[in-house]
Design a protein around this motif. Structure first.
Motif, PDB file in Angstrom:
ATOM      1  N   LEU A 195      -2.675  -0.835  -3.798  1.00  0.00           N
ATOM      2  CA  LEU A 195      -1.770   0.308  -3.792  1.00  0.00           C
ATOM      3  C   LEU A 195      -0.838   0.232  -2.582  1.00  0.00           C
ATOM      4  CD1 LEU A 195      -4.997   1.363  -4.237  1.00  0.00           C
ATOM      5  CD2 LEU A 195      -3.782   3.358  -5.094  1.00  0.00           C
ATOM      6  N   GLN A 196       0.174   1.106  -2.594  1.00  0.00           N
ATOM      7  CA  GLN A 196       1.145   1.126  -1.506  1.00  0.00           C
ATOM      8  C   GLN A 196       1.717   2.523  -1.355  1.00  0.00           C
ATOM      9  OE1 GLN A 196       4.442  -1.524  -2.120  1.00  0.00           O
ATOM     10  NE2 GLN A 196       5.424  -1.058  -0.172  1.00  0.00           N
ATOM     11  N   LYS A 197       1.679   3.058  -0.146  1.00  0.00           N
ATOM     12  CA  LYS A 197       2.299   4.346   0.171  1.00  0.00           C
ATOM     13  C   LYS A 197       3.763   4.111   0.535  1.00  0.00           C
ATOM     14  CE  LYS A 197       1.014   8.774   0.876  1.00  0.00           C
ATOM     15  NZ  LYS A 197       0.340   9.125   2.148  1.00  0.00           N
ATOM     16  N   ALA A 198       4.610   5.090   0.334  1.00  0.00           N
ATOM     17  CA  ALA A 198       6.028   4.980   0.664  1.00  0.00           C
ATOM     18  C   ALA A 198       6.202   4.528   2.106  1.00  0.00           C
ATOM     19  CB  ALA A 198       6.725   6.314   0.442  1.00  0.00           C
ATOM     20  N   GLY A 199       6.985   3.476   2.320  1.00  0.00           N
ATOM     21  CA  GLY A 199       7.224   2.961   3.660  1.00  0.00           C
ATOM     22  C   GLY A 199       6.129   2.078   4.202  1.00  0.00           C
ATOM     23  N   GLY A 200       5.062   1.899   3.424  1.00  0.00           N
ATOM     24  CA  GLY A 200       3.935   1.099   3.878  1.00  0.00           C
ATOM     25  C   GLY A 200       3.898  -0.278   3.230  1.00  0.00           C
ATOM     26  N   ARG A 201       2.759  -0.949   3.389  1.00  0.00           N
ATOM     27  CA  ARG A 201       2.564  -2.273   2.818  1.00  0.00           C
ATOM     28  C   ARG A 201       1.652  -2.193   1.604  1.00  0.00           C
ATOM     29  NH1 ARG A 201      -0.587  -5.266   5.433  1.00  0.00           N
ATOM     30  NH2 ARG A 201      -1.464  -3.712   6.849  1.00  0.00           N
ATOM     31  N   ARG A 202       1.712  -3.203   0.762  1.00  0.00           N
ATOM     32  CA  ARG A 202       0.733  -3.348  -0.301  1.00  0.00           C
ATOM     33  C   ARG A 202      -0.632  -3.578   0.341  1.00  0.00           C
ATOM     34  NH1 ARG A 202       3.372  -7.291  -4.889  1.00  0.00           N
ATOM     35  NH2 ARG A 202       1.173  -7.425  -5.423  1.00  0.00           N
ATOM     36  N   LEU A 203      -1.636  -2.778  -0.100  1.00  0.00           N
ATOM     37  CA  LEU A 203      -2.955  -2.872   0.524  1.00  0.00           C
ATOM     38  C   LEU A 203      -4.054  -2.958  -0.526  1.00  0.00           C
ATOM     39  CD1 LEU A 203      -2.612  -0.066   3.253  1.00  0.00           C
ATOM     40  CD2 LEU A 203      -2.486  -2.548   3.623  1.00  0.00           C
ATOM     41  N   PRO A 204      -5.113  -3.737  -0.265  1.00  0.00           N
ATOM     42  CA  PRO A 204      -6.304  -3.654  -1.111  1.00  0.00           C
ATOM     43  C   PRO A 204      -6.846  -2.233  -1.068  1.00  0.00           C
ATOM     44  CG  PRO A 204      -6.433  -5.527   0.399  1.00  0.00           C
ATOM     45  CD  PRO A 204      -5.258  -4.696   0.840  1.00  0.00           C
ATOM     46  N   VAL A 205      -7.505  -1.813  -2.135  1.00  0.00           N
ATOM     47  CA  VAL A 205      -7.876  -0.408  -2.276  1.00  0.00           C
ATOM     48  C   VAL A 205      -8.734   0.095  -1.122  1.00  0.00           C
ATOM     49  CG1 VAL A 205      -9.864  -0.975  -3.771  1.00  0.00           C
ATOM     50  CG2 VAL A 205      -8.837   1.318  -3.856  1.00  0.00           C
ATOM     51  N   ALA A 206      -9.684  -0.709  -0.643  1.00  0.00           N
ATOM     52  CA  ALA A 206     -10.556  -0.238   0.438  1.00  0.00           C
ATOM     53  C   ALA A 206      -9.756   0.067   1.693  1.00  0.00           C
ATOM     54  CB  ALA A 206     -11.634  -1.285   0.733  1.00  0.00           C
ATOM     55  N   GLU A 207      -8.784  -0.792   2.013  1.00  0.00           N
ATOM     56  CA  GLU A 207      -7.948  -0.581   3.189  1.00  0.00           C
ATOM     57  C   GLU A 207      -7.006   0.598   2.976  1.00  0.00           C
ATOM     58  OE1 GLU A 207      -4.929  -3.183   6.046  1.00  0.00           O
ATOM     59  OE2 GLU A 207      -6.119  -4.169   4.482  1.00  0.00           O
ATOM     60  N   PHE A 208      -6.472   0.731   1.773  1.00  0.00           N
ATOM     61  CA  PHE A 208      -5.578   1.857   1.473  1.00  0.00           C
ATOM     62  C   PHE A 208      -6.299   3.184   1.657  1.00  0.00           C
ATOM     63  CE2 PHE A 208      -3.782   5.021  -1.373  1.00  0.00           C
ATOM     64  CZ  PHE A 208      -2.411   4.913  -1.159  1.00  0.00           C
ATOM     65  N   LEU A 209      -7.522   3.265   1.168  1.00  0.00           N
ATOM     66  CA  LEU A 209      -8.255   4.533   1.206  1.00  0.00           C
ATOM     67  C   LEU A 209      -8.633   4.965   2.618  1.00  0.00           C
ATOM     68  CD1 LEU A 209     -10.559   4.047  -1.913  1.00  0.00           C
ATOM     69  CD2 LEU A 209      -8.603   5.611  -1.700  1.00  0.00           C
ATOM     70  N   ARG A 210      -8.684   4.022   3.552  1.00  0.00           N
ATOM     71  CA  ARG A 210      -9.001   4.395   4.931  1.00  0.00           C
ATOM     72  C   ARG A 210      -7.877   5.216   5.568  1.00  0.00           C
ATOM     73  NH1 ARG A 210     -11.760  -0.706   5.117  1.00  0.00           N
ATOM     74  NH2 ARG A 210      -9.935  -1.844   5.901  1.00  0.00           N
TER      75      ARG A 210
END
Length: 319
Positions: free
Chosen positions: A290-305
């Protein structure tokens, strides 16, 4: 230009713009020919600073000391003049991004040939790789064709079939097709230049159009089946990705696994380091990148942190 003998290498001009075309140009540079001219699109703004950036084809051509021309159209005699002066025997066209008028097609002695990333007549047009994945095609390929004034309608000279796997994205399939296109060009050129290739008309049946991908297509409607949405995510990687909204916050989706388990469309049923599971019209998607606006593409575990999501939230079409 000076007179030429029958033993002189063929003069092959090239027209192309993106990385897909640059692979073919690299291969052509290694072929026994003269490349008197390379046509490519004008430099475009790119990156965060929107700095004017040369196309991959221009970068490749200049690195090898080739002459480059970047007209924004080829509709006038003045803008066609460099190609006329180059006097090519053949023009190779690969993802140039511009329809060639009849006056251009008639310049080379042997006409113009095109490397197209589909098995024609299926997926004529601008986005054949993406549309093949989106449609769930099991295979695609490369067609080398003689160009005419139509959109990818010319007679076929050679084909190469490439399988589409269940995990292929546009990025991975692009790379395999680019290499296949370059090889097919080099394998076919000797016979083509010697007049040993017989063009074949495209079949009357099976034609369809691969429309250019637009940013608005990123929005995911979870009322559709998980298998369809999974294909769209793979087709739209690296552009434009998938897009959903949760509690008014837009989130980009890049990778997902298709699950058979049912779920209410758009309802997040499970959130953990293995994925965010969202119900669809049939089955569910387990989102893994996933990726938040202005952020990087992240694996789900890292995104959720850094970006909390929870079971019971509703994923919606972006507003």
């Amino acid at each position: 230009m000076p007179s030429r003998s029958l033993t002189d290498p063929p003069r092959i001009a090239f027209a192309g713009t993106p990385e897909f075309a640059a692979r073919a140009l690299e291969a052509l540079i290694g072929f026994d020919c003269d490349i008197p001219l390379v046509l490519t699109q004008p430099d475009r703004p790119a990156g965060r600073g929107m700095k004017l950036t040369p196309s991959p084809v221009k970068a490749c051509a200049l690195a090898h000391g080739l002459t480059v021309d970047q007209p924004d159209t080829l509709k006038t005699p003045e803008l066609r003049a460099p190609l006329v002066e180059a006097a090519p025997d053949l023009l190779v066209v690969v993802a140039y991004g511009m329809l060639l008028p009849r006056a251009v097609l008639d310049i080379p002695r042997l006409g113009c040939i095109n490397i197209h990333a589909s098995l024609l007549p299926r997926w004529r047009g601008a986005a054949p790789i993406q549309r093949a994945i989106e449609a769930g095609d099991a295979r695609t390929g490369i067609t080398l064709m003689q160009m005419d004034i139509g959109l990818d309608t010319g007679p076929m000279l050679a084909e190469h079939v490439v399988d589409i796997t269940d995990i292929d994205t546009t990025a991975t399939l692009h790379d395999r097709l680019a290499e296949a296109g370059a090889r097919l060009l080099i394998d076919t050129l000797p016979d083509l230049l010697a007049g040993r290739v017989t063009p074949r008309a495209q079949p009357d049946h099976g034609a369809c159009y691969a429309a250019k991908i637009g940013k608005t297509e990123a929005a995911l409607d979870f009322r559709r089946s998980a298998s369809e949405l999974g294909r769209r995510l793979r087709a739209f990687d690296p552009f434009p990705g998938g897009l959903m909204s949760v509690d008014g916050t837009p989130i980009k989706l890049w990778r997902a696994e298709v699950l058979a388990e049912p779920g209410a469309p758009g309802l997040i049923s499970r959130v953990d380091d293995q994925g965010v599971v969202i119900g669809c019209g049939a089955g569910s998607l387990c989102i893994t990148e996933l990726q938040k606006a202005g952020g990087r593409r992240l694996p789900v575990a890292e995104f959720l942190r850094g970006h909390a999501l929870a079971a019971g939230q509703q994923a919606q079409l972006p507003g």
